[in-house]
Design a protein around this motif. Structure first.
Motif, PDB file in Angstrom:
ATOM      1  N   ILE A  45      35.435  33.081  42.222  1.00  0.00           N
ATOM      2  CA  ILE A  45      36.721  32.803  42.879  1.00  0.00           C
ATOM      3  C   ILE A  45      36.638  33.124  44.380  1.00  0.00           C
ATOM      4  CG2 ILE A  45      38.115  33.041  40.793  1.00  0.00           C
ATOM      5  CD1 ILE A  45      38.794  35.915  41.695  1.00  0.00           C
ATOM      6  N   GLY A  46      35.477  33.564  44.828  1.00  0.00           N
ATOM      7  CA  GLY A  46      35.287  33.857  46.243  1.00  0.00           C
ATOM      8  C   GLY A  46      33.807  33.936  46.561  1.00  0.00           C
ATOM      9  N   GLN A  51      26.423  36.928  51.285  1.00  0.00           N
ATOM     10  CA  GLN A  51      25.899  36.782  49.917  1.00  0.00           C
ATOM     11  C   GLN A  51      24.880  35.640  49.819  1.00  0.00           C
ATOM     12  OE1 GLN A  51      30.091  36.870  48.113  1.00  0.00           O
ATOM     13  NE2 GLN A  51      28.875  37.847  46.520  1.00  0.00           N
ATOM     14  N   LEU A  95      29.488  38.248  42.413  1.00  0.00           N
ATOM     15  CA  LEU A  95      28.319  37.415  42.110  1.00  0.00           C
ATOM     16  C   LEU A  95      27.028  38.100  42.564  1.00  0.00           C
ATOM     17  CD1 LEU A  95      29.936  34.002  43.121  1.00  0.00           C
ATOM     18  CD2 LEU A  95      29.640  34.912  40.812  1.00  0.00           C
ATOM     19  N   GLU A 137      36.242  39.866  49.622  1.00  0.00           N
ATOM     20  CA  GLU A 137      35.336  39.045  50.442  1.00  0.00           C
ATOM     21  C   GLU A 137      35.227  39.609  51.863  1.00  0.00           C
ATOM     22  OE1 GLU A 137      33.551  37.245  48.760  1.00  0.00           O
ATOM     23  OE2 GLU A 137      34.837  37.118  47.016  1.00  0.00           O
TER      24      GLU A 137
HETATM   25  O1  K1U Z   1      30.924  37.795  44.556  1.00  0.00           O
HETATM   26  C1  K1U Z   1      32.046  37.549  44.954  1.00  0.00           C
HETATM   27  O2  K1U Z   1      32.450  38.010  46.005  1.00  0.00           O
HETATM   28  C2  K1U Z   1      32.926  36.673  44.107  1.00  0.00           C
HETATM   29  C3  K1U Z   1      33.765  37.432  43.097  1.00  0.00           C
HETATM   30  C4  K1U Z   1      35.143  37.608  43.703  1.00  0.00           C
HETATM   31  C5  K1U Z   1      36.107  38.526  43.037  1.00  0.00           C
HETATM   32  C6  K1U Z   1      36.275  38.603  41.674  1.00  0.00           C
HETATM   33  C7  K1U Z   1      37.231  39.444  41.123  1.00  0.00           C
HETATM   34  C8  K1U Z   1      38.039  40.187  41.929  1.00  0.00           C
HETATM   35  C9  K1U Z   1      37.862  40.132  43.301  1.00  0.00           C
HETATM   36  C10 K1U Z   1      36.909  39.287  43.861  1.00  0.00           C
HETATM   37  C11 K1U Z   1      33.794  36.604  41.824  1.00  0.00           C
HETATM   38  O3  K1U Z   1      34.257  35.505  41.827  1.00  0.00           O
HETATM   39  S1  K1U Z   1      33.148  37.305  40.374  1.00  0.00           S
HETATM   40  C12 K1U Z   1      33.489  36.058  39.145  1.00  0.00           C
HETATM   41  C13 K1U Z   1      34.915  35.974  38.752  1.00  0.00           C
HETATM   42  O4  K1U Z   1      35.674  36.883  38.999  1.00  0.00           O
HETATM   43  C14 K1U Z   1      35.436  34.779  38.029  1.00  0.00           C
HETATM   44  C15 K1U Z   1      34.615  33.747  37.670  1.00  0.00           C
HETATM   45  C16 K1U Z   1      35.138  32.656  37.006  1.00  0.00           C
HETATM   46  C17 K1U Z   1      36.478  32.593  36.705  1.00  0.00           C
HETATM   47  C18 K1U Z   1      37.299  33.621  37.046  1.00  0.00           C
HETATM   48  C19 K1U Z   1      36.787  34.720  37.722  1.00  0.00           C
END
Ligand code: K1U
Ligand code: ZN
Length: 175
Positions: A45-46, A51, A95, A137
């Motif tokens: 989602i970000g 990264q 990620l 992020e």
């Molecule tokens: O690595 C990153 O910065 C991305 C990270 C962002 C994030 C997730 C949760 C809370 C705050 C910030 C992700 O996207 S991890 C994967 C994830 O949360 C997700 C993947 C698919 C569907 C829904 C969520």
């Protein structure tokens, strides 16, 4: 467009303070398109530029649900203008810390200023998951990971496990 490899912790490129972008030129526009494609495929989602090994202050975010229209944000040089006193606890993933999750407490609402992909200055008020994701992020741009917000015990456990699995991957690749 291109899908870019995502750096997994521990890695010093994830601990670097990123530099501001001077001008939103065609390379930055292309980079943000590639970052969004990489994020959607992951899926996430970000995503923040460090990264994928780029030490510039750029993030992309889309917290729309599966059944909603996409709502991508591409943010250059994001700055927090204000945060709420009220906080919100959300289970975060990253990620760059695959398969590890932890509850993180952050301000529930934020106001952020940034440049969009046309170089126009924008301001956004966000709450809930969008606010959490933008803060997560933006942390990446200062070399911080969500594990820097939890106890040293849990942080070291996660980083040790990731070090081990990197070593295993290297050993398997050498076979
Ligand atoms: O690595 C990153 O910065 C991305 C990270 C962002 C994030 C997730 C949760 C809370 C705050 C910030 C992700 O996207 S991890 C994967 C994830 O949360 C997700 C993947 C698919 C569907 C829904 C969520
Ligand atoms: Zn992350």
């Amino acid at each position: 467009m291109a899908v870019l490899p995502i750096i997994v912790a521990p890695d010093k490129r994830l601990k670097t303070k990123c530099k501001s972008v001077d001008s939103v030129d065609e390379n930055i526009v292309q980079l943000m398109a590639d970052m969004l494609e990489t994020m959607y495929l992951a899926p996430g989602i970000g995503l923040a530029a460090p990264q994928i090994g780029v030490t510039k202050r750029i993030i992309v975010v889309d917290t729309a649900g599966k059944d909603e229209d996409p709502q991508p944000y591409k943010m250059v040089n994001p700055e927090l203008l204000g945060v709420s006193e009220e906080t919100w606890i959300h289970e975060e993933g990253c990620l760059s810390l695959p398969e590890h999750y932890a509850d993180v407490e952050r301000p529930e609402r934020i106001a952020v200023r940034y440049l969009d992909e046309t170089g126009t200055r924008k301001e956004l008020e966000a709450d809930g998951l969008l606010a959490t994701c933008i803060q997560h992020e933006m942390d990446h741009l200062d070399g911080l990971l969500f594990v820097d917000h939890i106890s040293a015990l849990k942080r070291n456990m996660i980083l040790r496990k990731l070090t081990k699995s990197k070593k295993l991957d290297l050993a398997n690749a050498a076979e």
